[in-house]
Structure formats: C-alpha cells, structure tokens
Write an enzyme that holds these catalytic residues in place. Structure first.
Site: not given
Length: 469
Positions: A70, A133
């Site tokens: 992605h 993240y």
C-alpha cells in the site's frame, strides 16, 4: 533476537527518502527499553521533521501474516514493538525510481522512515508481532492511494514464506501488477495571486504541470473565512503567496488601511497557520517598505524592520506571521517591473508622446524584474536553501528613479535631458489625497542570495532587454 546498545544511525536505501534507522535499545534481565520516536535526537540525526499526528498498531498473531503493498499520500515511521517482520518497499511515485524495491528485516532495534508514495508491505517472522507506525496525516476518503500486488513479477519480492501458504487478505491478492499501477504524483505547488504581475512570471517559470496549481483572488481569497478547509492542504508541498495589497498611497486612507491589513497581515497569518499545521513550505513575497530607508548601506535580511507607512507596516506584520511557519521563505524585493502598467512603460510612453516629466531623484534602489523574482524563488526551492529571509532584486549599481527614467528615454531614442529630477517632497507637494512616506534607500543586500548559488542579473542590462522586447 533484538540487538542491544546500537547507536542511533541512519542507513540510506536505493529508494530516495526511504531510510532505515538503527535504534538504541537498552535491556537487562527485566526486558528492554527504547525511545521509539524522539523528535529532537532523530531530526538532529537527519530524520525529516515530518510532524506525526497519529500512532497506529497492527497486532499479528501468526508467523507469515502478510499485508500490503500500500502506498499512501503521507509519510510513515515504521517500527516493531514485539516480534520481527520481513519488510518490503516499492517506490510507486512518479519519477525515475518508480518500481525500485528494497527489503530488510525489522525488529525492535530497527525502524524505517517511509516517504509519501512508497508502497509498504510486510510479513511476520515471529508470532505475536506488534507492528507500529506513526503517520503525519489522518486517514481521509478523499486521499489518493496506490496499491501493488504482493506477487508482482516485476518487483519480484523474495518473500521468506511463500505467499501460497500465508495468511493474506483477498483484497491484497487482487491488487494490480506494476504495469497497471497509477503512480502517486508529487505533492502540489500552489501559486496564490496568479493574475498579478509576479503570478504571471511564476506561471512562465513553473510551467503547466498537473501538480502545479494557480489561483486568482476570486478562486482563493486569503481574507475570507474557511481558508483552513479551502483545500486538502496535506496534498500541497509548496504554497507561493504572490498576492498582496500594493496601493501604497491608498493604504493611508481609512478604507485602504483596513483592506491592506486584511490582505497583507491577517490573511497572511491565516495562511501561515495552514502551512504550519500541514507541513507546507510557504513562500511569501515582501517589500523594501518594511524599512525606513535611513541606513547608508544596503539592507540585510537580519536588519530590524522599521516601516514608515501603513503599507510597510502591514508587510512587516505579514513577515512576522510567515516566520512562525517552520518551513518558510520570506522574499524581500523592491521596485518591481513586470507585465502590465509599470514605471518603465510609463516613461517610455511619455517619451514617445513628447511629455517631459519630473521624476524623483532622492530615492535610491535597483529595479527588479518579475521573471528574476520567479527565477529566484524556484532556485531557493530546488536548491533546498536554508529556510528564512532572502533579498531578491536586480543587481548592479543603485540608481534613482530619475536615473532610470533617463535610461528609458535614451534607450528608446529620446533625449534624457528632458527628465527633470525633483525631491520626493516637491513631487508630492500638490498631490490630492493621502501620500505614503517612501524609504529613501531601497537598496537590498544580495550576499545571502548569491551564497546559495543564485546568479543575480544586472538590473541595467535587464532593462535594456526589457525595452527591446
């Protein structure tokens, strides 16, 4: 096995902007501790100050859990809290490195900075892996995403565990091959005030590209409410503010004063807030009128401002607001000449019509042509010059307005002696309405600009070419 005691170290990869970070992890019999994200230390070591706004954690039960590829329109700082992953990254941005691949293992002692547009994927190598993240934007359905198939033959990622045997979503399996991927374009550049003389010069310099936008005042007015939501500002890399209220004398009237403050200060402050909140580089065009002109040397960028009139005061206030944006260039210029009505064209017209004008001879400066301002702005951006204030004017010998008028007359085949020099006070003695005070010295020092490698053109030589054209 997590490695303890490493120094904070950046490791470049073949993908521009994709950087692996070795993290110091401190451990003993109780376990371990690390500073997973430490802004001061990491930015000092070279990590972009990317402004994270959200922290996400993806927990994975089994070995072989696979996610990706992605590419999102924001930056990510990826690390692991527990466990270990095999990570794969593919550059899906427009440009020469489109399709470039990098792979490595990430455990708690390593992290990786993933710039906007680089496809991200991973496969867990340990059970109970917590993948962490930081991102510098919130998810939005309006954002543009790009995906690549995990099994793409061109990328040819050497997954440690065969994709035939791992836990993977049907959606990830259905993503397109590289030949069918729509690359993520660069973040946008927006020029505000595109119909002005500098705006037109910026259009000529920057060109007609999909990621460059030009907005007139009718399309984007800084003085109206709702500026913060007028655009999806996270999609913009650079905003160049070439709009301003420039009626120097008009600013001295009650109505003009209000308009000048709204356009040059209040609106600019709102734009600076937008830039600061969205990681945008803001370029703002300022003026020699922020100084009183009393110095007997060229004005440097670090000289304190001391404007004489309303226009100069509003420009100084705008400069102060722009300086609050972390990424900014304040471009100070003077005696601007571009398309449309200007002093040079007026003098050429008077010469042709046989008019012998009186012209001020006690104000000194250098002409600045709009294409040179545009060229200087683009140079600062492309050279990644340090943020701050820069003077951009024509170079060469400082002259008065009367000197310039004589040059125009002479170069258009007329007698320069037809120009009569007068003082500023005498010139405006019989003027109707309010008259703004002018700085007598408008010469700006160009040393800081030239130190960036920019070639300053001689204003007199450019004047000759301008008249020829």
């Amino acid at each position: 096995m997590t490695e303890f005691g490493k120094a904070l170290t950046a490791i470049e990869t073949p993908i521009p902007g994709l950087v692996v970070w070795e993290l110091p992890v401190h451990g003993d019999s109780r376990g371990w501790f690390k500073e997973n994200w430490q802004r001061a230390k990491m930015t000092a070591a070279g990590l972009p100050d990317f402004g994270p706004v959200q922290n996400n954690i993806s927990f994975n039960d089994a070995v072989g859990t696979t996610r990706g590829i992605h590419a999102e329109p924001w930056d990510k700082f990826v690390s692991v809290a527990t466990g270990r992953i095999f990570g794969a990254w593919v550059d899906l941005r427009e440009g020469p490195t489109f399709g470039a691949v990098f792979t490595t293992e990430i455990d708690p002692s390593r992290a990786i900075f993933v710039p906007r547009g680089v496809g991200n994927a991973y496969q867990t190598l340990d059970p109970d892996t917590a993948y962490v993240y930081l991102v510098n934007d919130h998810w939005s359905p309006e954002a543009a995403y790009t995906f690549l198939n995990l099994a793409d033959e061109t990328a040819a990622i050497d997954w440690p565990i065969s994709l035939d045997t791992v836990e993977i979503s049907a959606k990830d399996l259905a993503h397109p091959r590289l030949a069918d991927v729509t690359p993520i374009p660069p973040r946008k550049t927006l020029v505000i005030g595109a119909n002005g003389q500098l705006g037109r010069a910026l259009q000529a310099e920057l060109g007609d590209h999909a990621h460059i936008e030009y907005a007139t005042r009718a399309e984007l007015d800084l003085t109206t409410s709702g500026l913060a939501v007028a655009r999806r500002w996270r999609d913009y890399d650079v905003v160049i503010n070439a709009a301003a209220y420039t009626a120097v004398d008009g600013a001295e009237s009650p109505e003009g004063r209000a308009t000048a403050w709204a356009a040059n200060a209040t609106g600019v402050a709102a734009l600076a807030r937008v830039a600061a909140e969205n990681g945008v580089t803001l370029v703002h065009v300022s003026s020699d009128y922020v100084f009183d002109g009393a110095l007997e040397r060229p004005y440097r960028e670090d000289d304190p401002v001391c404007p004489l009139g309303v226009y100069g005061q509003t420009k100084a206030a705008g400069d102060a607001a722009v300086a609050t944006a972390p990424k900014h260039y304040i471009v100070r210029t003077s005696w601007v000449i571009g398309e449309g009505r200007n002093f040079v064209r007026t003098m050429a017209s008077l010469a042709e019509r046989g008019v012998d004008p009186k012209v001020v001879d006690d104000q000194v400066g250098r002409l600045t042509f709009t294409d040179d301002i545009a060229r200087g702005i683009v140079h600062l951006l492309r050279s990644e010059a340090p943020y701050g204030v820069y003077n951009i004017t024509g170079g060469g010998r400082p002259v008065s307005w009367a000197d310039i008028a004589r040059s125009v007359f002479e170069r258009t085949g007329h007698d320069p002696a037809r120009i009569t020099g007068v003082s500023t006070d005498d010139y405006f003695a019989s003027a109707a309405g309010p008259i703004a005070p002018r700085p007598r010295n408008s010469v700006l020092d160009l040393g800081k600009l030239e130190a960036t490698g920019f070639e300053v053109r001689d204003a007199d030589a450019v004047l000759s070419a301008y008249l020829t054209d």
